[in-house]
Design an enzyme around this catalytic site. Structure first.
Site, PDB file in Angstrom:
ATOM      1  N   ASP A  30    -113.523 103.793 -32.630  1.00  0.00           N
ATOM      2  CA  ASP A  30    -113.731 104.875 -33.595  1.00  0.00           C
ATOM      3  C   ASP A  30    -112.745 106.017 -33.367  1.00  0.00           C
ATOM      4  O   ASP A  30    -112.328 106.271 -32.236  1.00  0.00           O
ATOM      5  CB  ASP A  30    -115.186 105.373 -33.466  1.00  0.00           C
ATOM      6  CG  ASP A  30    -115.626 106.156 -34.693  1.00  0.00           C
ATOM      7  OD1 ASP A  30    -114.947 106.085 -35.731  1.00  0.00           O
ATOM      8  OD2 ASP A  30    -116.657 106.851 -34.601  1.00  0.00           O
ATOM      9  N   HIS A  47    -105.066 104.059 -38.397  1.00  0.00           N
ATOM     10  CA  HIS A  47    -105.480 102.655 -38.324  1.00  0.00           C
ATOM     11  C   HIS A  47    -104.339 101.792 -37.763  1.00  0.00           C
ATOM     12  O   HIS A  47    -104.557 100.881 -36.972  1.00  0.00           O
ATOM     13  CB  HIS A  47    -105.904 102.137 -39.700  1.00  0.00           C
ATOM     14  CG  HIS A  47    -107.135 102.827 -40.239  1.00  0.00           C
ATOM     15  ND1 HIS A  47    -108.276 102.995 -39.487  1.00  0.00           N
ATOM     16  CD2 HIS A  47    -107.399 103.408 -41.449  1.00  0.00           C
ATOM     17  CE1 HIS A  47    -109.197 103.626 -40.211  1.00  0.00           C
ATOM     18  NE2 HIS A  47    -108.683 103.901 -41.400  1.00  0.00           N
ATOM     19  N   LEU A 141    -109.837  83.995 -22.915  1.00  0.00           N
ATOM     20  CA  LEU A 141    -110.630  85.139 -23.391  1.00  0.00           C
ATOM     21  C   LEU A 141    -111.259  84.835 -24.752  1.00  0.00           C
ATOM     22  O   LEU A 141    -110.597  84.340 -25.662  1.00  0.00           O
ATOM     23  CB  LEU A 141    -109.691  86.353 -23.532  1.00  0.00           C
ATOM     24  CG  LEU A 141    -110.312  87.633 -24.070  1.00  0.00           C
ATOM     25  CD1 LEU A 141    -111.177  88.316 -23.018  1.00  0.00           C
ATOM     26  CD2 LEU A 141    -109.230  88.598 -24.561  1.00  0.00           C
TER      27      LEU A 141
HETATM   28  C1  IPE Z   1    -118.216 102.323 -36.831  1.00  0.00           C
HETATM   29  O1  IPE Z   1    -117.465 103.455 -37.098  1.00  0.00           O
HETATM   30  C2  IPE Z   1    -117.541 101.123 -37.441  1.00  0.00           C
HETATM   31  C3  IPE Z   1    -116.275 100.717 -36.812  1.00  0.00           C
HETATM   32  C4  IPE Z   1    -115.741 101.254 -35.767  1.00  0.00           C
HETATM   33  C5  IPE Z   1    -115.608  99.604 -37.464  1.00  0.00           C
HETATM   34  P1  IPE Z   1    -117.769 104.393 -38.352  1.00  0.00           P
HETATM   35  O2  IPE Z   1    -116.734 105.458 -38.332  1.00  0.00           O
HETATM   36  O3  IPE Z   1    -117.867 103.586 -39.586  1.00  0.00           O
HETATM   37  O4  IPE Z   1    -119.214 104.967 -38.004  1.00  0.00           O
HETATM   38  P2  IPE Z   1    -119.952 106.281 -38.484  1.00  0.00           P
HETATM   39  O5  IPE Z   1    -119.864 106.324 -39.982  1.00  0.00           O
HETATM   40  O6  IPE Z   1    -119.257 107.437 -37.865  1.00  0.00           O
HETATM   41  O7  IPE Z   1    -121.350 106.140 -37.959  1.00  0.00           O
HETATM   42  C1  IPE Z   2    -112.476 103.566 -36.873  1.00  0.00           C
HETATM   43  O1  IPE Z   2    -111.891 104.785 -37.152  1.00  0.00           O
HETATM   44  C2  IPE Z   2    -111.917 102.451 -37.727  1.00  0.00           C
HETATM   45  C3  IPE Z   2    -112.843 101.956 -38.765  1.00  0.00           C
HETATM   46  C4  IPE Z   2    -114.072 102.378 -38.965  1.00  0.00           C
HETATM   47  C5  IPE Z   2    -112.345 100.908 -39.638  1.00  0.00           C
HETATM   48  P1  IPE Z   2    -112.394 105.688 -38.335  1.00  0.00           P
HETATM   49  O2  IPE Z   2    -111.655 105.302 -39.577  1.00  0.00           O
HETATM   50  O3  IPE Z   2    -113.877 105.649 -38.457  1.00  0.00           O
HETATM   51  O4  IPE Z   2    -111.927 107.119 -37.881  1.00  0.00           O
HETATM   52  P2  IPE Z   2    -112.745 108.475 -37.969  1.00  0.00           P
HETATM   53  O5  IPE Z   2    -114.078 108.232 -37.311  1.00  0.00           O
HETATM   54  O6  IPE Z   2    -112.895 108.791 -39.417  1.00  0.00           O
HETATM   55  O7  IPE Z   2    -111.918 109.453 -37.237  1.00  0.00           O
HETATM   56 MG    MG Z   3    -115.383 106.702 -37.661  1.00  0.00          MG
END
Ligand code: IPE
Ligand code: IPE
Ligand code: MG
Length: 255
Positions: A30, A47, A141
């Site tokens: 995240d 990303h 793995l």
């Molecule tokens: C969880 O992250 C999903 C992934 C890392 C793929 P999100 O960014 O979607 O989660 P919330 O919305 O902060 O809970």
């Molecule tokens: C995690 O990073 C990747 C996915 C959920 C696909 P985020 O896109 O949720 O990044 P933040 O949380 O908005 O910073």
């Molecule tokens: Mg996120």
């Protein structure tokens, strides 16, 4: 960039003090968007850098002898994001399979996908299947990719499968045990995660592995995912090694 783990071991390894390493580490990757925003960049750049961090983590997991890693790559709720971001993420998945799959295969990595499949676009489905089919017999793995994954819907699908067996007369209600539910989940056959790492300072599961995490250890770190590297991974592992897992019993010293 190479994704090859340097070595692949099956048995859970121990660190230099002899403490038991996790067999299965799951990652909630995240903070990609915030990483980019903090630099005045578009979220998509976060990303892209997140994928580079993932390659480092896969390599390092193989090097330190972890058996299985699960990565939360796209949740069933992430479809609610703006269309442009969703499309970019699908493109990134496509590029990951096209660029990295052969190298992962050469490194003996076995890929498994968890998450809902029924409403995925055929092109995406074909990519996921290609990754699983090519690496199915690998023995290194285990890389479990949670894609279009939501734990509640995984549990619902498992419940429906078991209910259908009962309705068909192939199963008794009393045979719906913890083991039967575990076996009906997407993660069937995999060990539960010993350690779940979430980056970016958020302290929640966001619908990840709700059943499987019953006795997982959690590690939250403030780094955004693109900044997560080998040193951060080692820090999480050494924190795990210092923990006492009791599973509702008493610790070893109290016995
Ligand atoms: C969880 O992250 C999903 C992934 C890392 C793929 P999100 O960014 O979607 O989660 P919330 O919305 O902060 O809970
Ligand atoms: C995690 O990073 C990747 C996915 C959920 C696909 P985020 O896109 O949720 O990044 P933040 O949380 O908005 O910073
Ligand atoms: Mg996120």
């Amino acid at each position: 960039m190479s994704v090859s783990p340097d070595r692949n071991l099956h048995a859970p390894a121990a660190d230099e003090t002899g403490a038991k390493m996790p067999r299965h580490v799951a990652f909630i990757m995240d903070g990609n968007g915030r990483w980019a925003t903090a630099r005045g960049l578009p979220r998509t750049e976060g990303h892209r850098q997140g994928l580079a961090a993932l390659r480092k983590v896969i390599r390092h997991a193989g090097r330190v002898g972890i058996e299985t890693i699960t990565i939360y790559s796209f949740s069933s709720e992430n479809w609610n994001r703006p269309q442009a971001e969703v499309s970019f993420l699908m493109g990134l998945l496509r590029r990951f399979v096209q660029r990295d799959l052969s190298e992962l295969h050469e490194a003996n990595v076995r890929i498994r996908i968890i998450g809902g499949r029924s409403d995925l676009e055929p092109g995406i489905l074909a990519l996921l299947k290609e990754a699983e089919d090519l690496t199915r017999h690998n023995t290194g793995l285990n890389l479990v990719v949670a894609f279009n994954y939501g734990a509640r819907s995984e549990i619902v699908r498992a419940a429906q499968e078991l209910a259908a067996k009962v309705q068909a007369g192939d199963m008794q209600p009393a045979e719906i045990t913890e083991d039967a539910i575990t076996a009906a989940l997407d993660t069937s056959g995999l060990p539960d995660p010993d350690l779940i790492i979430r980056t970016s300072g958020e302290m929640r599961l966001s619908n990840f592995l709700l059943w499987q995490a019953a006795y997982s250890e959690f590690y939250f770190c403030d780094l955004y995912w693109p900044d997560f590297d080998e040193a951060a991974f080692d820090k999480a592992l050494s924190c795990f090694c210092s923990r006492e897992r009791r599973y509702g019993g008493l610790d070893a010293k109290a016995n």
